[in-house]
Enzyme design. Structure first.
Site, PDB file in Angstrom:
ATOM      1  N   ASP A  23      -3.788  -7.163  -7.648  1.00 13.65           N
ATOM      2  CA  ASP A  23      -5.195  -7.450  -7.948  1.00 13.65           C
ATOM      3  C   ASP A  23      -5.429  -7.118  -9.420  1.00 13.65           C
ATOM      4  OD1 ASP A  23      -6.331  -7.990  -5.112  1.00 13.65           O
ATOM      5  OD2 ASP A  23      -5.057  -6.241  -4.905  1.00 13.65           O
ATOM      6  N   HIS A  41       0.842  -1.205   0.000  1.00 11.68           N
ATOM      7  CA  HIS A  41       0.000   0.000   0.000  1.00 11.68           C
ATOM      8  C   HIS A  41       0.878   1.256   0.000  1.00 11.68           C
ATOM      9  CE1 HIS A  41      -2.752  -2.899   2.252  1.00 11.68           C
ATOM     10  NE2 HIS A  41      -3.494  -2.535   1.228  1.00 11.68           N
TER      11      HIS A  41
HETATM   12  P1  AMP Z   1      -6.542  -3.652  -0.441  1.00 12.37           P
HETATM   13  O1  AMP Z   1      -6.368  -2.893   0.828  1.00 12.37           O
HETATM   14  O2  AMP Z   1      -6.147  -5.084  -0.341  1.00 12.37           O
HETATM   15  O3  AMP Z   1      -7.895  -3.427  -1.064  1.00 12.37           O
HETATM   16  O4  AMP Z   1      -5.498  -3.025  -1.452  1.00 12.37           O
HETATM   17  C1  AMP Z   1      -5.484  -1.657  -1.754  1.00 12.37           C
HETATM   18  C2  AMP Z   1      -4.595  -1.429  -2.949  1.00 12.37           C
HETATM   19  O5  AMP Z   1      -3.263  -1.852  -2.643  1.00 12.37           O
HETATM   20  C3  AMP Z   1      -5.042  -2.221  -4.182  1.00 12.37           C
HETATM   21  O6  AMP Z   1      -4.887  -1.426  -5.349  1.00 12.37           O
HETATM   22  C4  AMP Z   1      -4.088  -3.397  -4.173  1.00 12.37           C
HETATM   23  O7  AMP Z   1      -3.885  -3.966  -5.440  1.00 12.37           O
HETATM   24  C5  AMP Z   1      -2.819  -2.733  -3.649  1.00 12.37           C
HETATM   25  N1  AMP Z   1      -1.917  -3.745  -3.110  1.00 12.37           N
HETATM   26  C6  AMP Z   1      -2.230  -4.738  -2.231  1.00 12.37           C
HETATM   27  N2  AMP Z   1      -1.155  -5.514  -2.019  1.00 12.37           N
HETATM   28  C7  AMP Z   1      -0.149  -5.023  -2.777  1.00 12.37           C
HETATM   29  C8  AMP Z   1       1.208  -5.404  -2.995  1.00 12.37           C
HETATM   30  N3  AMP Z   1       1.752  -6.462  -2.385  1.00 12.37           N
HETATM   31  N4  AMP Z   1       1.948  -4.647  -3.836  1.00 12.37           N
HETATM   32  C9  AMP Z   1       1.408  -3.558  -4.461  1.00 12.37           C
HETATM   33  N5  AMP Z   1       0.145  -3.155  -4.298  1.00 12.37           N
HETATM   34  C10 AMP Z   1      -0.632  -3.871  -3.470  1.00 12.37           C
END
Ligand code: AMP
Length: 285
Positions: A152, A37
């Site tokens: 994602d 994030h």
């Molecule tokens: P989430 O909180 O899981 O909904 O993720 C929020 C954002 O962070 C989304 O755009 C995810 O794709 C991105 N994200 C989650 N994990 C990673 C990671 N390991 N590397 C880069 N971006 C990430």
């Protein structure tokens, strides 16, 4: 960092900033923040005058109520992390701000084949929930750039096509897909990783090992053979079960059966380890 809970207050604040010709980058999250994030926030900060991060655990995108209950919510630590990367604005709305008519009155969007494909097959309604929250957040924030993680991949495709086809948001918002940030052993960082026990956590690194093998050796194999062997190898990891592993055209996001069928190829997989759903992918061509 300024914290907003009400969309009307955030709108007012951003309209003043926009009048001052400040560009706005937006990073939507569900909290339980990690370096993945933070990489999105850092990127946004280099490309915009103002970076807004949202933390909202979106009930509409969970098809399993247990998964929603178990979703980690370490808000104080999240705020510390956001301050450490000098995020400008945190938006933390309550459900009523995002769903004024209630969670049972979701909008329908035409998401084309992406809605009921791969991740959408195993999680019916998931992308409808994602579309609803992203539409609402984009209406409120109206960012110049939207930062999303490649982790994602299907979500990026859904949101890109939703914006392009004016299903939601504003066509002027540019989507920036950011690289996957990984743990030292290769496991893609995810808020769900904390739900793995020590053994499951160690074994889960086998998923990215397999994807890296595919990235480095795909030319030596026929697609169907490589896919079959990769699935077998991941399934042989204790407590791991492959939901899907597919090679897709990275632009159109459709399954391909031969390396020549697409100019850019992504290998996407979803693996359940000890009941925890883990997503990962690699761009191979
Ligand atoms: P989430 O909180 O899981 O909904 O993720 C929020 C954002 O962070 C989304 O755009 C995810 O794709 C991105 N994200 C989650 N994990 C990673 C990671 N390991 N590397 C880069 N971006 C990430």
């Amino acid at each position: 960092m300024i914290l907003f809970k009400r969309s009307s207050h955030l709108r007012e604040y951003l309209s003043v900033k926009r009048r001052e010709e400040m560009s706005v980058g937006f990073v939507p999250t569900m909290g339980a923040l990690h370096q993945g994030h933070l990489s999105l926030i850092r990127r946004s900060k280099t490309e915009n005058n103002l970076t807004v991060c949202s933390i909202f655990v979106n009930p509409a995108q969970f098809n399993d109520p247990k998964d929603l209950d178990k979703y980690p919510r370490p808000i104080e630590k999240d705020i510390e992390l956001l301050c450490s990367v000098e995020c400008d604005v945190l938006f933390m709305p309550h459900n009523e701000e995002i769903y004024p008519d209630g969670i049972n009155h979701l909008k329908n969007y035409d998401l084309g084949h992406l809605e009921n494909f791969l991740e959408g097959v195993s999680r019916p309604g998931h992308f409808k929930g994602v579309a609803n929250v992203v539409d609402r957040l984009l209406q409120i924030i109206q960012p110049d750039k939207l930062y999303l993680g490649q982790k994602d991949f299907q979500q990026v495709k859904v949101i890109e096509s939703g914006i392009r086809n004016s299903e939601f948001g504003n066509k002027k918002t540019a989507v920036v897909m950011c690289e996957i940030v990984r743990e030292k052993d290769g496991l893609a960082m995810s808020s769900r990783n904390v739900r793995l026990n020590e053994t499951q956590r160690r074994n889960a690194a086998g998923i990215s090992r397999e994807l890296f093998f595919i990235r480095d050796h795909w030319k030596e194999f026929e697609l169907s053979k490589l896919k079959q062997e990769a699935i077998q190898r991941i399934n042989s990891i204790p407590e791991a079960h492959v939901d899907y592993l597919e090679f897709c055209d990275a632009e159109k996001f459709v399954i391909i059966h031969d390396w020549n069928e697409a100019e850019k190829i992504v290998c996407v997989t979803s693996v359940i380890v000890g009941g925890v759903r883990l997503l990962d992918n690699v761009l191979i061509k």
